[in-house]
Design a protein around this motif. Sequence first.
Motif, PDB file in Angstrom:
ATOM      1  N   UNK A   1     -17.619  70.494  36.290  1.00 55.06           N
ATOM      2  CA  UNK A   1     -17.698  69.476  35.250  1.00 55.06           C
ATOM      3  C   UNK A   1     -17.057  69.999  33.972  1.00 55.06           C
ATOM      4  N   UNK A   2     -15.967  69.354  33.560  1.00 53.70           N
ATOM      5  CA  UNK A   2     -15.238  69.771  32.374  1.00 53.70           C
ATOM      6  C   UNK A   2     -13.979  70.524  32.748  1.00 53.70           C
ATOM      7  N   UNK A   3     -12.812  69.911  32.510  1.00 54.46           N
ATOM      8  CA  UNK A   3     -11.541  70.519  32.908  1.00 54.46           C
ATOM      9  C   UNK A   3     -10.825  71.046  31.662  1.00 54.46           C
ATOM     10  N   UNK A   4     -11.469  71.995  30.974  1.00 54.70           N
ATOM     11  CA  UNK A   4     -10.826  72.742  29.902  1.00 54.70           C
ATOM     12  C   UNK A   4     -10.416  74.098  30.423  1.00 54.70           C
ATOM     13  N   UNK A   5     -10.273  75.069  29.525  1.00 53.43           N
ATOM     14  CA  UNK A   5      -9.840  76.396  29.953  1.00 53.43           C
ATOM     15  C   UNK A   5     -10.806  77.044  30.915  1.00 53.43           C
ATOM     16  N   UNK A   6     -12.116  76.966  30.638  1.00 53.33           N
ATOM     17  CA  UNK A   6     -13.112  77.569  31.524  1.00 53.33           C
ATOM     18  C   UNK A   6     -13.206  76.780  32.826  1.00 53.33           C
ATOM     19  N   UNK A   7     -13.201  75.456  32.728  1.00 54.97           N
ATOM     20  CA  UNK A   7     -13.282  74.636  33.932  1.00 54.97           C
ATOM     21  C   UNK A   7     -12.103  74.851  34.865  1.00 54.97           C
ATOM     22  N   UNK A   8     -10.907  74.957  34.304  1.00 57.24           N
ATOM     23  CA  UNK A   8      -9.728  75.226  35.133  1.00 57.24           C
ATOM     24  C   UNK A   8      -9.841  76.589  35.806  1.00 57.24           C
ATOM     25  N   UNK A   9     -10.395  77.561  35.091  1.00 57.47           N
ATOM     26  CA  UNK A   9     -10.615  78.879  35.690  1.00 57.47           C
ATOM     27  C   UNK A   9     -11.634  78.801  36.817  1.00 57.47           C
ATOM     28  N   UNK A  10     -12.681  78.001  36.625  1.00 57.18           N
ATOM     29  CA  UNK A  10     -13.690  77.836  37.669  1.00 57.18           C
ATOM     30  C   UNK A  10     -13.114  77.150  38.896  1.00 57.18           C
ATOM     31  N   UNK A  11     -12.228  76.188  38.697  1.00 56.64           N
ATOM     32  CA  UNK A  11     -11.585  75.524  39.834  1.00 56.64           C
ATOM     33  C   UNK A  11     -10.751  76.523  40.632  1.00 56.64           C
ATOM     34  N   UNK A  12      -9.968  77.342  39.934  1.00 52.38           N
ATOM     35  CA  UNK A  12      -9.187  78.351  40.649  1.00 52.38           C
ATOM     36  C   UNK A  12     -10.098  79.341  41.365  1.00 52.38           C
ATOM     37  N   UNK A  13     -11.206  79.708  40.716  1.00 50.82           N
ATOM     38  CA  UNK A  13     -12.139  80.659  41.329  1.00 50.82           C
ATOM     39  C   UNK A  13     -12.778  80.070  42.577  1.00 50.82           C
ATOM     40  N   UNK A  14     -13.094  78.784  42.550  1.00 51.35           N
ATOM     41  CA  UNK A  14     -13.672  78.139  43.729  1.00 51.35           C
ATOM     42  C   UNK A  14     -12.675  78.119  44.886  1.00 51.35           C
ATOM     43  N   UNK A  15     -11.399  77.899  44.552  1.00 55.68           N
ATOM     44  CA  UNK A  15     -10.367  77.957  45.593  1.00 55.68           C
ATOM     45  C   UNK A  15     -10.268  79.366  46.164  1.00 55.68           C
TER      46      UNK A  15
END
Length: 360
Positions: free
Chosen positions: A186-200
Amino acid sequence: MVRAAVLPSVGAPLEITEIDLPEPGPGEVRVRLAAAGVCHSDLSLSDGTMKVPVPAVLGHEGAGTVVAVGEGVTHVAPGAEIVLNWAPACGSCHPCSLGEVWLCVNALAGAGNVYARRADDGTDLHPGLNVAAFAEETVVPAACVLPLPAGVPLTDAALLGCAVLTGYGAVHHAARVRQGETVAVFGVGGVGLSALQAARIAGASKIVAVDVSPEKEALARGAGATDYVVASANTPREIRALTGKQGVDVAVECVGRAVTIRTAWESTRRGGRTTVVGIGGKDQQVTFNALEIFHWGRTLAGCVYGNADPARDVPVLAEHVRAGRLDLDALVTERIALDGIPAAFDNMIAGKGGRALVVF
């Protein structure tokens, strides 16, 4: 003298001005910044959500080159490329003794110090979150300096200092996402984008990105999202529909608002994990009834700095960068100068873009 972005008082506009930096004393390092990320925590300091002694030079996500070192500093030398560590652990408090260095009670002890002065009137300045990265150069304790592993571009490396450590750590350390699990961010800022990459990187089978802005879908999918949901009152139902009516195994909240935390909780399956990364204000009250806590059996946990140990995790992140699994450049949606920071704050408030990066 060097140029810096000074916060004269809480709630006041930043002032771009010249400051006088001292030469590094014993145990200190002077760094020429290559870049500094504009983080939501900087906005929270400027508007009073988080406390900071003022006047101060903000900025805590940075990378640069060592200019000079003080007596006793041996782990870096002039010319070395480094990442700033804004929360150095003391190693002796109770959390540190438990290995929970991200909770060190002394990590921000230096933020109340005077580290520089305004060139025009000699006013004492404090280093926001220890490192004062919104400046062409800074002087920091040696513990705030981590050697940059080889193979990581220096400018992009600034993001390792906060956004990536926090987002990656939220997924790998706090939520402990396992291969094949489903994740919502939830939240596609700098931290959210990092979390998305980490989940991948963790091997999640389905990665749902949630944001109020439809325009961020391409950004989210580029970071690894398999699905995109525009935030609404119907978000939990939409996420359950994407996960066989179960909800996700893990929800990572990167906004820090009561309604978003509650939505992330409701989007998590029975027995799942909800991890809160976003920093909210005291007025953001989240409520649960006793029956639902029992019935759903979910875990709701806070996450500080991604539950990360920078000395341990920066080399791991660097290996992901070298291997092509982690794309730092993809987190940056705007490269700006010092005087662009106020507009970057406005964009964060409006929910626009990913990470703004001050490039010196």
